[in-house]
Design a protein around this motif. Structure first.
Motif, PDB file in Angstrom:
ATOM      1  N   ILE A   1      -7.380   2.048   5.906  1.00 56.51           N
ATOM      2  CA  ILE A   1      -6.926   2.769   4.705  1.00 56.51           C
ATOM      3  C   ILE A   1      -5.623   3.523   4.979  1.00 56.51           C
ATOM      4  O   ILE A   1      -4.688   3.484   4.178  1.00 56.51           O
ATOM      5  CB  ILE A   1      -8.014   3.703   4.119  1.00 56.51           C
ATOM      6  CG1 ILE A   1      -7.449   4.413   2.893  1.00 56.51           C
ATOM      7  CG2 ILE A   1      -8.559   4.721   5.090  1.00 56.51           C
ATOM      8  CD1 ILE A   1      -8.427   5.115   2.039  1.00 56.51           C
ATOM      9  N   THR A   2      -5.516   4.162   6.131  1.00 54.71           N
ATOM     10  CA  THR A   2      -4.312   4.987   6.370  1.00 54.71           C
ATOM     11  C   THR A   2      -3.060   4.119   6.514  1.00 54.71           C
ATOM     12  O   THR A   2      -2.014   4.463   5.978  1.00 54.71           O
ATOM     13  CB  THR A   2      -4.479   5.899   7.608  1.00 54.71           C
ATOM     14  OG1 THR A   2      -4.838   5.110   8.733  1.00 54.71           O
ATOM     15  CG2 THR A   2      -5.530   6.958   7.375  1.00 54.71           C
ATOM     16  N   THR A   3      -3.175   2.980   7.193  1.00 58.81           N
ATOM     17  CA  THR A   3      -1.973   2.153   7.373  1.00 58.81           C
ATOM     18  C   THR A   3      -1.498   1.552   6.045  1.00 58.81           C
ATOM     19  O   THR A   3      -0.339   1.195   5.915  1.00 58.81           O
ATOM     20  CB  THR A   3      -2.188   1.028   8.409  1.00 58.81           C
ATOM     21  OG1 THR A   3      -3.385   0.321   8.085  1.00 58.81           O
ATOM     22  CG2 THR A   3      -2.265   1.583   9.814  1.00 58.81           C
ATOM     23  N   SER A   4      -2.392   1.494   5.068  1.00 56.05           N
ATOM     24  CA  SER A   4      -1.967   0.950   3.771  1.00 56.05           C
ATOM     25  C   SER A   4      -1.028   1.912   3.052  1.00 56.05           C
ATOM     26  O   SER A   4      -0.406   1.552   2.058  1.00 56.05           O
ATOM     27  CB  SER A   4      -3.185   0.622   2.903  1.00 56.05           C
ATOM     28  OG  SER A   4      -3.777   1.814   2.430  1.00 56.05           O
ATOM     29  N   TYR A   5      -0.928   3.126   3.534  1.00 61.74           N
ATOM     30  CA  TYR A   5      -0.020   4.102   2.917  1.00 61.74           C
ATOM     31  C   TYR A   5       1.351   4.159   3.598  1.00 61.74           C
ATOM     32  O   TYR A   5       2.250   4.838   3.129  1.00 61.74           O
ATOM     33  CB  TYR A   5      -0.653   5.507   2.932  1.00 61.74           C
ATOM     34  CG  TYR A   5      -1.710   5.648   1.864  1.00 61.74           C
ATOM     35  CD1 TYR A   5      -1.408   6.256   0.648  1.00 61.74           C
ATOM     36  CD2 TYR A   5      -2.986   5.138   2.060  1.00 61.74           C
ATOM     37  CE1 TYR A   5      -2.377   6.366  -0.347  1.00 61.74           C
ATOM     38  CE2 TYR A   5      -3.957   5.240   1.073  1.00 61.74           C
ATOM     39  CZ  TYR A   5      -3.645   5.852  -0.121  1.00 61.74           C
ATOM     40  OH  TYR A   5      -4.590   5.949  -1.100  1.00 61.74           O
ATOM     41  N   TYR A   6       1.522   3.445   4.708  1.00 58.12           N
ATOM     42  CA  TYR A   6       2.790   3.507   5.442  1.00 58.12           C
ATOM     43  C   TYR A   6       3.942   2.928   4.619  1.00 58.12           C
ATOM     44  O   TYR A   6       5.059   3.412   4.671  1.00 58.12           O
ATOM     45  CB  TYR A   6       2.714   2.711   6.748  1.00 58.12           C
ATOM     46  CG  TYR A   6       1.959   3.373   7.883  1.00 58.12           C
ATOM     47  CD1 TYR A   6       0.775   4.068   7.665  1.00 58.12           C
ATOM     48  CD2 TYR A   6       2.413   3.266   9.193  1.00 58.12           C
ATOM     49  CE1 TYR A   6       0.077   4.642   8.722  1.00 58.12           C
ATOM     50  CE2 TYR A   6       1.720   3.845  10.249  1.00 58.12           C
ATOM     51  CZ  TYR A   6       0.552   4.515  10.004  1.00 58.12           C
ATOM     52  OH  TYR A   6      -0.130   5.076  11.048  1.00 58.12           O
TER      53      TYR A   6
END
Ligand SMILES: Nc1nc2c(ncn2[C@@H]2O[C@H](COP(=O)(O)OP(=O)(O)OP(=O)(O)O)[C@@H](O)[C@H]2O)c(=O)[nH]1
Ligand SMILES: [Mg+2]
Length: 199
Positions: A74-79
């Motif tokens: 989930i977090t890398t999808s915000y990069y």
């Protein structure tokens, strides 16, 4: 139609190991507050703060990611949508510093190529428990051509300065392009539906 209260919208992201102080850094910047209770971030969260730089009102939408590995997807999808990324380590936790290279790799894999980066060595108020020298932080930043600062969310050292410098670097870049970066950021509608608490 409602009047827009800012000139530009910059989307920033905080990454780094769990416990290094990302949420506290952001909380200090947005609310000028600090708490010693550790409530690990679940997934992702955001806060908004508007700053004025060179006569322009800049709305900073700052995404605070969970450092725990189980939230990696989930977090890398915000990069991708980030214009600036802060990589945070804890000057009292060697492992969190060693992992900076891992976080840099994540950026290479998931973020835009032209994203502005800054490394923060947080918790610099805890000099007596320091295990990572300032020189090592400066060196890794130099090797990767990235800005670097030591910060303390607790003692409020360099927090505002760090966000302002990152925003200024983005401003330099966007004004160099002669365009309005605003369009590029607002295209990401997911941002507007975020579960941020403070806006
Ligand atoms: N002494 C000191 N403690 C800090 C500082 N910043 C954060 N802490 C403490 O470090 C712990 C972790 O802080 P968080 O901001 O929740 O850490 P995080 O990086 O957001 O962790 P995740 O959400 O799990 O990724 C808390 O107990 C904070 O009080 C600082 O500048 N100095
Ligand atoms: Mg957190």
């Amino acid at each position: 139609m409602a009047k827009k209260t800012y000139d530009l919208l910059f989307k920033l992201l905080l990454i780094g190991d769990s416990g290094v102080g990302k949420t506290c850094v952001l909380f200090r910047f947005s609310d000028d507050a600090f708490t010693t209770t550790f409530i690990s971030t679940i997934g992702i969260d955001f806060k908004i703060k508007t700053v004025e730089l060179r006569g322009k009102k800049i709305k900073l939408q700052i995404w605070d990611t969970a450092g725990q590995e189980r939230f990696h997807t989930i977090t890398t999808s915000y990069y991708r949508g980030a214009m600036g990324i802060m990589l945070v380590y804890d000057i009292t936790a060697e492992k969190s510093f060693e992992n900076i290279v891992k976080w840099l790799r994540n950026i290479d894999e998931h973020a835009n190529e032209d994203v502005e980066k800054m490394i923060l060595g947080n918790k610099c108020d805890m000099e007596e428990r320091r295990t990572v020298s300032k020189g090592r932080g400066e060196q890794i930043a130099r090797e990767h051509g990235i800005r670097f600062m030591e910060t303390s969310a607790k003692a409020n050292i360099n927090i505002e300065r760090a966000f302002n410098e990152l925003a200024e670097a983005i401003l330099d870049k966007t004004s160099g392009m002669g365009g309005d970066s605003h369009d590029r950021v607002t295209v990401d509608r997911r941002s507007d539906r975020g579960q941020g608490k403070c806006c």
